[in-house]
Design a protein around this motif. Sequence first.
Motif, PDB file in Angstrom:
ATOM      1  N   LEU A  91       0.845  -1.193   0.000  1.00  0.00           N
ATOM      2  CA  LEU A  91       0.000   0.000   0.000  1.00  0.00           C
ATOM      3  C   LEU A  91       0.880   1.242   0.000  1.00  0.00           C
ATOM      4  CD1 LEU A  91      -2.727  -1.106   2.590  1.00  0.00           C
ATOM      5  CD2 LEU A  91      -2.788  -1.260   0.090  1.00  0.00           C
ATOM      6  N   THR A  92       1.002   1.852  -1.166  1.00  0.00           N
ATOM      7  CA  THR A  92       1.840   3.038  -1.315  1.00  0.00           C
ATOM      8  C   THR A  92       1.151   4.244  -0.690  1.00  0.00           C
ATOM      9  OG1 THR A  92       2.635   2.140  -3.403  1.00  0.00           O
ATOM     10  CG2 THR A  92       3.104   4.460  -2.952  1.00  0.00           C
ATOM     11  N   VAL A  93       1.912   5.045   0.038  1.00  0.00           N
ATOM     12  CA  VAL A  93       1.373   6.237   0.684  1.00  0.00           C
ATOM     13  C   VAL A  93       1.297   7.370  -0.335  1.00  0.00           C
ATOM     14  CG1 VAL A  93       1.701   7.923   2.525  1.00  0.00           C
ATOM     15  CG2 VAL A  93       2.302   5.515   2.899  1.00  0.00           C
ATOM     16  N   LEU A  94       0.174   8.063  -0.365  1.00  0.00           N
ATOM     17  CA  LEU A  94      -0.018   9.175  -1.288  1.00  0.00           C
ATOM     18  C   LEU A  94       0.615  10.431  -0.703  1.00  0.00           C
ATOM     19  CD1 LEU A  94      -1.350  10.272  -3.892  1.00  0.00           C
ATOM     20  CD2 LEU A  94      -3.404  10.721  -2.527  1.00  0.00           C
ATOM     21  N   ASP A  95       1.504  11.053  -1.486  1.00  0.00           N
ATOM     22  CA  ASP A  95       2.179  12.272  -1.039  1.00  0.00           C
ATOM     23  C   ASP A  95       1.359  13.491  -1.467  1.00  0.00           C
ATOM     24  OD1 ASP A  95       4.722  13.607   0.023  1.00  0.00           O
ATOM     25  OD2 ASP A  95       4.537  14.486  -1.983  1.00  0.00           O
ATOM     26  N   ARG A  96       1.161  14.412  -0.531  1.00  0.00           N
ATOM     27  CA  ARG A  96       0.319  15.571  -0.803  1.00  0.00           C
ATOM     28  C   ARG A  96       0.908  16.458  -1.906  1.00  0.00           C
ATOM     29  NH1 ARG A  96      -3.200  18.214   2.682  1.00  0.00           N
ATOM     30  NH2 ARG A  96      -2.333  16.977   4.402  1.00  0.00           N
ATOM     31  N   SER A  97       2.179  16.781  -1.777  1.00  0.00           N
ATOM     32  CA  SER A  97       2.796  17.685  -2.753  1.00  0.00           C
ATOM     33  C   SER A  97       2.831  17.058  -4.143  1.00  0.00           C
ATOM     34  CB  SER A  97       4.210  18.052  -2.300  1.00  0.00           C
ATOM     35  OG  SER A  97       5.011  16.882  -2.170  1.00  0.00           O
ATOM     36  N   THR A  98       3.087  15.770  -4.213  1.00  0.00           N
ATOM     37  CA  THR A  98       3.105  15.094  -5.512  1.00  0.00           C
ATOM     38  C   THR A  98       1.723  15.125  -6.152  1.00  0.00           C
ATOM     39  OG1 THR A  98       4.858  13.625  -4.712  1.00  0.00           O
ATOM     40  CG2 THR A  98       3.661  12.949  -6.698  1.00  0.00           C
ATOM     41  N   GLU A 122      -7.161  15.936   2.001  1.00  0.00           N
ATOM     42  CA  GLU A 122      -6.831  15.479   3.349  1.00  0.00           C
ATOM     43  C   GLU A 122      -7.302  14.044   3.576  1.00  0.00           C
ATOM     44  OE1 GLU A 122      -5.156  15.505   6.997  1.00  0.00           O
ATOM     45  OE2 GLU A 122      -4.996  17.072   5.460  1.00  0.00           O
ATOM     46  N   ALA A 123      -8.504  13.734   3.090  1.00  0.00           N
ATOM     47  CA  ALA A 123      -9.029  12.377   3.258  1.00  0.00           C
ATOM     48  C   ALA A 123      -8.207  11.362   2.478  1.00  0.00           C
ATOM     49  CB  ALA A 123     -10.489  12.328   2.807  1.00  0.00           C
ATOM     50  N   LEU A 124      -7.745  11.743   1.283  1.00  0.00           N
ATOM     51  CA  LEU A 124      -6.955  10.822   0.469  1.00  0.00           C
ATOM     52  C   LEU A 124      -5.566  10.603   1.062  1.00  0.00           C
ATOM     53  CD1 LEU A 124      -7.922  12.117  -3.091  1.00  0.00           C
ATOM     54  CD2 LEU A 124      -8.618   9.956  -2.049  1.00  0.00           C
ATOM     55  N   SER A 210       3.483   5.213 -10.080  1.00  0.00           N
ATOM     56  CA  SER A 210       3.467   5.161  -8.612  1.00  0.00           C
ATOM     57  C   SER A 210       2.389   6.074  -8.040  1.00  0.00           C
ATOM     58  CB  SER A 210       4.834   5.558  -8.063  1.00  0.00           C
ATOM     59  OG  SER A 210       5.188   6.877  -8.490  1.00  0.00           O
ATOM     60  N   LEU A 211       2.198   7.249  -8.675  1.00  0.00           N
ATOM     61  CA  LEU A 211       1.171   8.172  -8.210  1.00  0.00           C
ATOM     62  C   LEU A 211      -0.225   7.605  -8.479  1.00  0.00           C
ATOM     63  CD1 LEU A 211       0.255  10.856  -7.041  1.00  0.00           C
ATOM     64  CD2 LEU A 211       0.537  11.882  -9.312  1.00  0.00           C
ATOM     65  N   ARG A 212      -0.391   7.009  -9.659  1.00  0.00           N
ATOM     66  CA  ARG A 212      -1.691   6.413  -9.963  1.00  0.00           C
ATOM     67  C   ARG A 212      -2.016   5.293  -8.974  1.00  0.00           C
ATOM     68  NH1 ARG A 212       0.064   6.227 -15.421  1.00  0.00           N
ATOM     69  NH2 ARG A 212       0.039   3.941 -15.313  1.00  0.00           N
ATOM     70  N   ARG A 213      -1.001   4.492  -8.646  1.00  0.00           N
ATOM     71  CA  ARG A 213      -1.232   3.396  -7.709  1.00  0.00           C
ATOM     72  C   ARG A 213      -1.544   3.928  -6.312  1.00  0.00           C
ATOM     73  NH1 ARG A 213       2.631   0.653  -9.177  1.00  0.00           N
ATOM     74  NH2 ARG A 213       4.238   1.460  -7.773  1.00  0.00           N
ATOM     75  N   ALA A 214      -0.803   4.924  -5.856  1.00  0.00           N
ATOM     76  CA  ALA A 214      -1.047   5.492  -4.523  1.00  0.00           C
ATOM     77  C   ALA A 214      -2.413   6.172  -4.459  1.00  0.00           C
ATOM     78  CB  ALA A 214       0.061   6.488  -4.172  1.00  0.00           C
TER      79      ALA A 214
END
Length: 310
Positions: A91-98, A122-124, A210-214
């Motif tokens: 489970l990849t963590v979603l980065d806010r800035s990215t 924030e929820a994501l 990676s962003l799509r997966r997160a």
Amino acid sequence: MSTEIPESLKADLPASKWGKILGATPVVMTVVATLLAGLSSSEMTRAQYDRSLAAQLQSKAGDQWSFFQAKRLRSALQQTALETIGATDGLTVLDRSTLLDALAGSPAQKAAETEAGRKAVEALVARELGAPPPSLVGDRPVQEALNAVEAFKPESEVADLVSRIDDRTLDEALRTARQQTFALDDALKPVTRAVESMEQQIDRPETQASLRRAFGVSRLAYHAQRYDAEARLNQTIGSLYELQVRKSNLSAERHHRRSQKFFYGMLAAQMGVIISTLAIAAHKRSLLWSLAAGAGAIAIVFAVYVYLYV
């Protein structure tokens, strides 16, 4: 010229006030029997109405349980997908800035800059719903009855708890639960639209895998929590409808018992009419007339007792 009443007729006329009362017994008993028959029929009609109302409430409860089942199933599907992804790729963590950089210059950026968009981001990122969880029913007797039903307590115990709840309290609890449903829907609807807008921008070939997966993992977590929160509210509403069904059935049973007892009182009054009629036929107004009056008095007392205490 004067007219004299024959001695045989004078003997049949009541000689005292008590005798006049006894002489009117057949008429009084007939009236009492008619009133009791009407009360018995009225109570039976109310019992049938309560049964019909219980059936309507049960249908509403069934609708809520259907919603609950569908939303819990959707939540379970989202959770299953999350567990599958976690077991395979992690489970990849979603980065806010990215995420915000990927949304820059797109229509989704405007959605992300709104209040609902900020809540969506924030929820994501936090993988938390963001909206406050649904509160339990505040009224203690209602909550105790709900807990008893959920714990499969004996029907006698559940019936005792339900009988302590008045209709106004139960209606207010149901109204509060429905308002919580509307409030949750109003709070999450713009957030969900913002998530969908971001998804359209992120789910493109040029976006980093990676962003799509997160983002996909966070989206699954968001929808799983949303469906679960909505399902809990539907469960609460369905349970409250179930309490109304039980309360309506208890009322129907009470009216049915009252109808039976009024019917027995009517039979006693009819017995008084029969006894008094036999007394008149036999021209013996002592014992038989007293029995008729006693039967009528018992019928009246019994009917009053049923009406006030049963």
